[in-house]
Write an enzyme that holds these catalytic residues in place. Structure first.
Site, mmCIF file in Angstrom:
data_model
loop_
_atom_site.group_PDB
_atom_site.id
_atom_site.type_symbol
_atom_site.label_atom_id
_atom_site.label_comp_id
_atom_site.label_asym_id
_atom_site.label_seq_id
_atom_site.Cartn_x
_atom_site.Cartn_y
_atom_site.Cartn_z
ATOM 1 N N PRO A 1 -54.290 -21.574 18.633
ATOM 2 C CG PRO A 1 -56.495 -19.840 19.793
ATOM 3 C CD PRO A 1 -54.754 -20.379 19.659
ATOM 4 C CD GLU A 2 -53.467 -24.787 13.524
ATOM 5 O OE1 GLU A 2 -53.374 -25.911 12.409
ATOM 6 O OE2 GLU A 2 -52.177 -25.009 13.476
#
Ligand code: ZN
Length: 283
Positions: A2-3
């Protein structure tokens, strides 16, 4: 992994079930994730009301009325699921505990929030709210890319001090918060910047152009995440991961999306990470 947009989507998905609700029970099913949980974590969370749920870089921060802030990091594979959400059209039934459900929060509104992390690179910690932002994990993180401190003057100045390739510089969390491999590749493509170019040699107009491009890419992804939130109740209550169509990321060997560009997307490795780019558009 996840960013920033995925983490922001998770935060927005959790907020209706957690904000202003009390954690009536916290199940902590193992002693650690990436590092040990804080001492007596379940006990310290029990009875605490969540005052607000905020995000700093890729960390979700739940400020509690106990004076502590719960820090949550999803790591590589951490997933949060909401069940029994009382605010939805209908509530998911609480699922039976499955493998890797390491932490479960039972809220006083009937919602249940489950943190599942097979690889255990995620983390949770309890910080003093007053000093949370200066905690070792957060103190050295650069400005939020969607905030006012991230602007053309700041980025030009910060890049001018960097002797590394621009790709590597933008992945440095001290320079800007929350950007990861995917969105840096996409931003450099949209800006027409070669990822191997040294940061300090980037032309000022290119550096300036990167600021609105980075914002736009992140906002587009957050918006896409918002659309996925509308479906999440049908999809089992899991938050934050959604399909994107990227212009270069993951498209090695495929045609460049730029009209009239005859090149194919190439992949190189920089600092151990894959970089995807168009050798013509980003020459
Ligand atoms: Zn191209």
């Amino acid at each position: 992994m996840p960013e920033l947009p995925e983490v922001e989507t998770v935060r927005r998905g959790l907020a209706p079930s957690m904000t202003d609700a009390v954690i009536v029970q916290a199940d902590v099913n193992r002693p650690d994730l990436r590092w040990p949980f804080p001492e007596r974590m379940a006990e310290r969370l029990t009875g605490a009301r969540v005052l607000q749920l905020r995000r700093r870089s890729k960390y979700i921060l739940a400020d509690l009325d106990s004076g502590e802030t719960l820090l949550i990091h999803l790591g590589m594979s951490g997933r949060m699921t909401v069940s029994g959400d009382p605010l939805g059209q209908f509530a998911h039934e609480h699922p039976a505990l499955i493998k890797h459900d390491h932490v479960v929060f039972h809220m006083n509104n009937g919602a249940r929030v489950t943190f599942n992390d097979p690889r255990r690179f995620g983390a949770m910690d309890l910080l003093d709210t007053e000093t949370a932002d200066t905690h070792a994990l957060l103190a050295k993180i650069g400005p939020e890319p969607l905030g006012n401190d991230f602007n053309e003057a700041y980025l030009s100045q910060a890049l001018s001090a960097k002797n590394t390739p621009i790709k590597t510089a933008l992945l440095d969390q001290r320079l800007v918060a929350g950007l990861g491999n995917i969105y840096v590749c996409e931003a450099l493509f949209r800006a027409g910047v070669n990822p191997t170019q040294k940061a300090k040699d980037l032309a000022p107009d290119k550096a300036a152009a990167l600021v609105p491009i980075i914002r736009e890419i992140l906002l587009d992804a957050i918006e896409a995440g918002g659309s996925s939130l509308k479906d999440f109740r049908q999809a089992g209550g899991e938050l934050g991961y959604f399909q994107h169509r990227f212009r270069v990321y993951g498209r090695e060997g495929e045609p460049c999306v730029t009209q009239d560009c005859a090149s194919a997307v190439e992949r190189i490795v920089q600092s151990g990470r894959s970089t995807f780019f168009c050798p013509t558009c980003q020459s």
